[in-house]
Write a protein that holds these residues in place. Sequence first.
Motif, PDB file in Angstrom:
ATOM      1  N   CYS A  43       0.808  -1.180  -0.056  1.00  0.00           N
ATOM      2  CA  CYS A  43       0.035   0.173   0.032  1.00  0.00           C
ATOM      3  C   CYS A  43       0.851   1.246   0.254  1.00  0.00           C
ATOM      4  N   LEU A  44       1.269   1.968  -1.364  1.00  0.00           N
ATOM      5  CA  LEU A  44       1.773   2.876  -1.278  1.00  0.00           C
ATOM      6  C   LEU A  44       1.272   4.120  -1.857  1.00  0.00           C
ATOM      7  N   PRO A  45       1.721   5.338  -1.325  1.00  0.00           N
ATOM      8  CA  PRO A  45       2.984   5.487  -0.687  1.00  0.00           C
ATOM      9  C   PRO A  45       2.901   5.541   0.689  1.00  0.00           C
ATOM     10  N   GLN A  46       1.866   5.083   1.412  1.00  0.00           N
ATOM     11  CA  GLN A  46       1.552   4.956   2.940  1.00  0.00           C
ATOM     12  C   GLN A  46       1.050   3.725   3.422  1.00  0.00           C
ATOM     13  N   HIS A  47       1.501   3.173   4.416  1.00  0.00           N
ATOM     14  CA  HIS A  47       1.103   1.827   5.117  1.00  0.00           C
ATOM     15  C   HIS A  47       1.663   2.011   6.405  1.00  0.00           C
ATOM     16  N   LEU A  48       0.685   1.230   7.323  1.00  0.00           N
ATOM     17  CA  LEU A  48       0.982   1.201   8.735  1.00  0.00           C
ATOM     18  C   LEU A  48       1.832   0.118   9.221  1.00  0.00           C
ATOM     19  N   THR A  49       2.698   0.446  10.085  1.00  0.00           N
ATOM     20  CA  THR A  49       3.744  -0.657  10.523  1.00  0.00           C
ATOM     21  C   THR A  49       3.525  -0.606  12.047  1.00  0.00           C
ATOM     22  N   ALA A  50       4.271  -1.482  12.715  1.00  0.00           N
ATOM     23  CA  ALA A  50       4.385  -1.641  14.044  1.00  0.00           C
ATOM     24  C   ALA A  50       5.663  -1.762  14.773  1.00  0.00           C
ATOM     25  N   SER A  51       5.830  -0.845  15.808  1.00  0.00           N
ATOM     26  CA  SER A  51       7.039  -0.889  16.332  1.00  0.00           C
ATOM     27  C   SER A  51       6.918  -1.093  17.963  1.00  0.00           C
ATOM     28  N   ALA A  52       7.999  -1.481  18.671  1.00  0.00           N
ATOM     29  CA  ALA A  52       8.044  -1.372  20.159  1.00  0.00           C
ATOM     30  C   ALA A  52       9.221  -0.826  20.682  1.00  0.00           C
ATOM     31  N   ILE A  53       9.076  -0.018  21.695  1.00  0.00           N
ATOM     32  CA  ILE A  53      10.604   0.297  22.383  1.00  0.00           C
ATOM     33  C   ILE A  53      10.468  -0.630  23.635  1.00  0.00           C
ATOM     34  N   PRO A 110      -1.133   1.508  22.547  1.00  0.00           N
ATOM     35  CA  PRO A 110      -0.085   2.330  21.983  1.00  0.00           C
ATOM     36  C   PRO A 110       0.410   3.420  22.945  1.00  0.00           C
ATOM     37  N   LEU A 111       1.848   3.532  22.655  1.00  0.00           N
ATOM     38  CA  LEU A 111       2.297   4.778  23.389  1.00  0.00           C
ATOM     39  C   LEU A 111       2.339   6.149  22.359  1.00  0.00           C
ATOM     40  N   ARG A 112       2.760   5.867  21.178  1.00  0.00           N
ATOM     41  CA  ARG A 112       2.669   6.975  20.197  1.00  0.00           C
ATOM     42  C   ARG A 112       2.427   6.493  19.088  1.00  0.00           C
ATOM     43  N   LEU A 113       2.232   7.759  18.055  1.00  0.00           N
ATOM     44  CA  LEU A 113       2.225   7.405  16.592  1.00  0.00           C
ATOM     45  C   LEU A 113       3.106   8.121  16.181  1.00  0.00           C
ATOM     46  N   ASP A 114       4.113   7.731  15.038  1.00  0.00           N
ATOM     47  CA  ASP A 114       5.036   8.592  14.277  1.00  0.00           C
ATOM     48  C   ASP A 114       5.150   8.302  12.771  1.00  0.00           C
ATOM     49  N   ARG A 115       4.807   9.379  11.925  1.00  0.00           N
ATOM     50  CA  ARG A 115       4.764   9.061  10.484  1.00  0.00           C
ATOM     51  C   ARG A 115       6.327   9.669  10.023  1.00  0.00           C
ATOM     52  N   HIS A 116       6.785   8.580   9.313  1.00  0.00           N
ATOM     53  CA  HIS A 116       8.093   9.132   8.632  1.00  0.00           C
ATOM     54  C   HIS A 116       8.509   8.633   7.295  1.00  0.00           C
ATOM     55  N   THR A 117       9.200   9.428   6.626  1.00  0.00           N
ATOM     56  CA  THR A 117       9.349   8.938   5.063  1.00  0.00           C
ATOM     57  C   THR A 117      10.559   8.041   5.231  1.00  0.00           C
ATOM     58  N   LEU A 118      10.485   7.044   4.131  1.00  0.00           N
ATOM     59  CA  LEU A 118      11.419   5.995   4.056  1.00  0.00           C
ATOM     60  C   LEU A 118      11.115   5.202   2.477  1.00  0.00           C
ATOM     61  N   SER A 119      12.217   5.092   1.931  1.00  0.00           N
ATOM     62  CA  SER A 119      12.085   4.514   0.464  1.00  0.00           C
ATOM     63  C   SER A 119      11.612   3.222   0.823  1.00  0.00           C
ATOM     64  N   CYS A 120      10.454   2.729   0.152  1.00  0.00           N
ATOM     65  CA  CYS A 120      10.098   1.411   0.304  1.00  0.00           C
ATOM     66  C   CYS A 120       9.152   1.031  -1.080  1.00  0.00           C
ATOM     67  N   ALA A 126       7.767   7.126   0.006  1.00  0.00           N
ATOM     68  CA  ALA A 126       6.991   6.271   0.845  1.00  0.00           C
ATOM     69  C   ALA A 126       6.808   6.540   2.258  1.00  0.00           C
ATOM     70  N   GLU A 127       5.653   6.416   3.051  1.00  0.00           N
ATOM     71  CA  GLU A 127       5.815   6.866   4.390  1.00  0.00           C
ATOM     72  C   GLU A 127       5.199   5.700   5.384  1.00  0.00           C
ATOM     73  N   HIS A 128       5.850   5.495   6.434  1.00  0.00           N
ATOM     74  CA  HIS A 128       5.481   4.505   7.516  1.00  0.00           C
ATOM     75  C   HIS A 128       4.423   5.206   8.523  1.00  0.00           C
ATOM     76  N   LEU A 129       3.392   4.602   8.748  1.00  0.00           N
ATOM     77  CA  LEU A 129       2.421   5.075   9.566  1.00  0.00           C
ATOM     78  C   LEU A 129       2.642   4.411  11.019  1.00  0.00           C
ATOM     79  N   ASP A 130       3.690   4.607  11.540  1.00  0.00           N
ATOM     80  CA  ASP A 130       3.980   3.578  12.799  1.00  0.00           C
ATOM     81  C   ASP A 130       3.161   3.663  13.931  1.00  0.00           C
ATOM     82  N   VAL A 131       2.610   2.646  14.421  1.00  0.00           N
ATOM     83  CA  VAL A 131       2.268   2.586  15.704  1.00  0.00           C
ATOM     84  C   VAL A 131       2.986   1.951  16.650  1.00  0.00           C
ATOM     85  N   GLN A 132       3.468   2.729  17.633  1.00  0.00           N
ATOM     86  CA  GLN A 132       4.603   2.530  18.478  1.00  0.00           C
ATOM     87  C   GLN A 132       3.918   2.086  19.953  1.00  0.00           C
TER      88      GLN A 132
END
Length: 190
Positions: A43-53, A110-120, A126-132
Amino acid sequence: MSLHADAYQLLAGWAAPDDRQAAMRASYLTHLQSHPDAMERSCLPQHLTASAIVITDDGTRVLLTLHRRLRRWLQTGGHCEDGDASVRAAALREATEESGIASLRVDPVPLRLDRHTLSCGGRADAEHLDVQMLATAPVDAVPAISAESLDLAWFDVDALPETDDSVRALVIAARRRLRAADLGPTPPRA
């Protein structure tokens, strides 16, 4: 429930900590409503991702990975996969794979959300719509580096390596969460 439905339900019920995060939450929900494939990397240019601190359950140390491609100290995380039942499960899978720690616990909120550009996908926009998310580890957990990292190390929460503002904000949010709610120590491995 599908991963897409889980993400929508999770974010729709999430109380954002501030106006900026609330606006980001609204944009994620709009994206999910208009893209049935929003959880897929295709799903480009944006899709959701998941991360964890990953932080020790006593809140004193944080585990960061020196990302192989980006060459920056970051939290664990990445793309959701077909087998992920939930955003929380995706964050746990990524954290476990990248940390080598099998006894992680992921807070369901979730703790936070973060949107960042990254080649993909061959796109530079492309942007990752990260759920942290927050993952806790036993204080004596021994990490094992994965192929995705150049390095993996514990850092004192007050002495982070050179990193970006999003990681610092994530660590602050994790410390607040741990102080506000006793998640309890991670149970020993059987």
